[in-house]
Structure formats: C-alpha cells, structure tokens
Design an enzyme around this catalytic site. Structure first.
Site, PDB file in Angstrom:
ATOM      1  N   HIS A  13       0.829  -1.203   0.000  1.00  0.00           N
ATOM      2  CA  HIS A  13       0.000   0.000   0.000  1.00  0.00           C
ATOM      3  C   HIS A  13       0.869   1.261   0.000  1.00  0.00           C
ATOM      4  O   HIS A  13       1.526   1.570   0.995  1.00  0.00           O
ATOM      5  CB  HIS A  13      -0.885  -0.026   1.243  1.00  0.00           C
ATOM      6  N   HIS A  55      -1.428  10.790  -2.721  1.00  0.00           N
ATOM      7  CA  HIS A  55      -2.752  10.441  -2.204  1.00  0.00           C
ATOM      8  C   HIS A  55      -3.647  11.664  -2.021  1.00  0.00           C
ATOM      9  O   HIS A  55      -4.780  11.694  -2.490  1.00  0.00           O
ATOM     10  CB  HIS A  55      -2.616   9.713  -0.870  1.00  0.00           C
TER      11      HIS A  55
END
Length: 262
Positions: A13, A55
């Site tokens: 991740h 992100h």
C-alpha cells in the site's frame, strides 16, 4: 492477475509505507525487497498533464511545500522533498545510509511503471484514481493512454485500476474493456454496493467495513465476487481476509504479512 499458489496476493500500500515515506521510489523499492507481489499507488493529474503518485489533493502532508497537486506543474513537484516528513531527524543520524535524491522525490506513474516492467520477477500494479478532481475523466483517459503504450490494457496485463467512483471505473472499461477494475467500498450498504458493482468488477472493501458489517463480506462471497481488501495490518485482520477467501490483501507492511502467511 497473477495469484500466488495457496495464498492471497500481497499488495504494498503506497509501497512499504510503514517503513518508508509513502509513494516514494524508496518505499516501492523497499516493498519489492520485502517480497510484495504487487504495488499499490494513488494517482493525480498535474497542471501540465502528468500522473503523479500522491494520495492527498494537497502536497502539504507529505512534502516540504504547500499547494494543490492539480495546480502544480511536474517541474515544481519534482523539486519537492517527499520523504523528510517521515524521518525528520535523519540528517542528524551519522549512521543513516545516503540514498539517491530520486528515491525521496515525488514519483511519477511513468517511473513506477518502468520499475515494475523492468524488474526480474513478476510484479503487478494496482492503481487508484482519486476523485473528485477538477480534471474528471481526463485522469482515466491519461492513465489508459499510458498503459496502452506499454501494451497493458488487454486481458492478462499486470495492472488493475481501482476507485471509489463507479463512474471512473465505467470510464476505464469504456476505454479498455478488458482491464481489471476494483470498486473500493467504504461506508456503503450492501444494497448500494450491489447496484454499483459491474458484472465482473472486483469488490474492494476496507477492512474496517468488513469488521463493522460482517454481513457485507458474506454477501460478497455468496455473490461470487472476487475480493481485494485494504488496508490489512494485523494478523487478526489478515485472518478475516483468509476466511473470506480474499484474492488480494493491501498492506503497509508486506514483509510482515508474508511472514504471517508463511
């Protein structure tokens, strides 16, 4: 999708983001060294049309600057330090290893694809397009164009596209009908989830959602869905995924998850 024998695919991740600054080349190289089967990244479009692995809408949290990714040019982003926030005292550590500056800068998707393509073992990419964004469908169009140039839009390509937006995934499928897509699920009821999922889309529930609403996992399994779970960072959470027959687990600590699976 390449699935290892006897266990779910372990997906790093934002790289090995517990150990290294998320979305940096350092984090992804660490993930590969840790044995991850696949690498996950979020992508956003810059003002001059480049996809970068970031992100948040803003760079404030993960760099030494402030501003919206969508209003910045790649040249501006490339000058930023994307790693010191993770280890602010590293410069004072006499034993810290000196690394190439590229490893700690904002990473482009193009560079990450090069790493995956050229590595000497099978690696895959799970790419999440972030929404809402001022560029709307341009994100998916730019992404599919880039993947097409690498021959990665057909069946069996080492890449899948993820999003919390069903509209975004519909765009991807319109542009690349054979592309694997994953609908990320957070907070939706089973009724909403079932309506949003395309016939052959992969379901991507968050681990907290599965714990809060155990029926969701059971219904996904009864519906015959392939299941990819995020973000799995404890052995207990991993067991939930194994009990569901999850095909992939996305984690900040791929080395530890692999050790638990072993």
């Amino acid at each position: 999708m390449h699935k290892p024998d006897g266990r779910p695919q372990v997906v790093a991740h934002r790289g090995s983001s517990m150990a290294r600054a998320e979305h940096t080349l350092a984090a992804y190289v660490q993930a590969i060294e840790d044995g991850a089967d696949a690498l996950e990244c979020d992508v956003r479009l810059t003002a001059d049309g480049h996809l970068v692995c970031v992100h948040d809408r803003r760079v404030d949290r993960t760099t030494n600057a402030r501003g919206l990714v969508s209003t910045m040019r790649l040249e501006q982003l490339s000058d930023l330090d994307a790693a010191s926030w993770k280890s602010p005292w590293a410069d004072l550590d006499d034993e810290s290893v000196e690394v190439d500056e590229e490893f700690n800068r904002v990473l482009t998707l193009a560079r990450l694809i090069e790493v995956v393509r050229d590595y000497d073992r099978v690696l895959e990419l799970a790419i999440e397009t972030k929404h809402p964004t001022r560029y709307a469908g341009m994100v998916e169009r730019t992404l599919v164009d880039m993947l097409w140039k690498h021959g990665w839009t057909g069946a069996g390509a080492p890449v899948r596209v993820m999003s919390m937006s069903g509209v975004a995934l519909t765009r991807v499928r319109r542009l690349a009908p054979e592309m694997e897509v994953v609908l990320l699920i957070e907070g939706q009821s089973w009724k909403v989830t079932r309506q949003a999922l395309g016939d052959d889309w992969i379901a991507g529930p968050g681990i907290e959602q599965l714990k809060d609403k155990p029926k969701l996992g059971r219904r996904l399994r009864e519906d015959g869905r392939r299941i990819h779970v995020w973000t799995v960072n404890t052995e207990a959470d991993l067991q939930i995924c194994l009990d569901l027959g999850a095909e992939a687990v996305i984690t900040d600590i791929p080395d530890r998850v692999l050790s638990w699976l072993a």
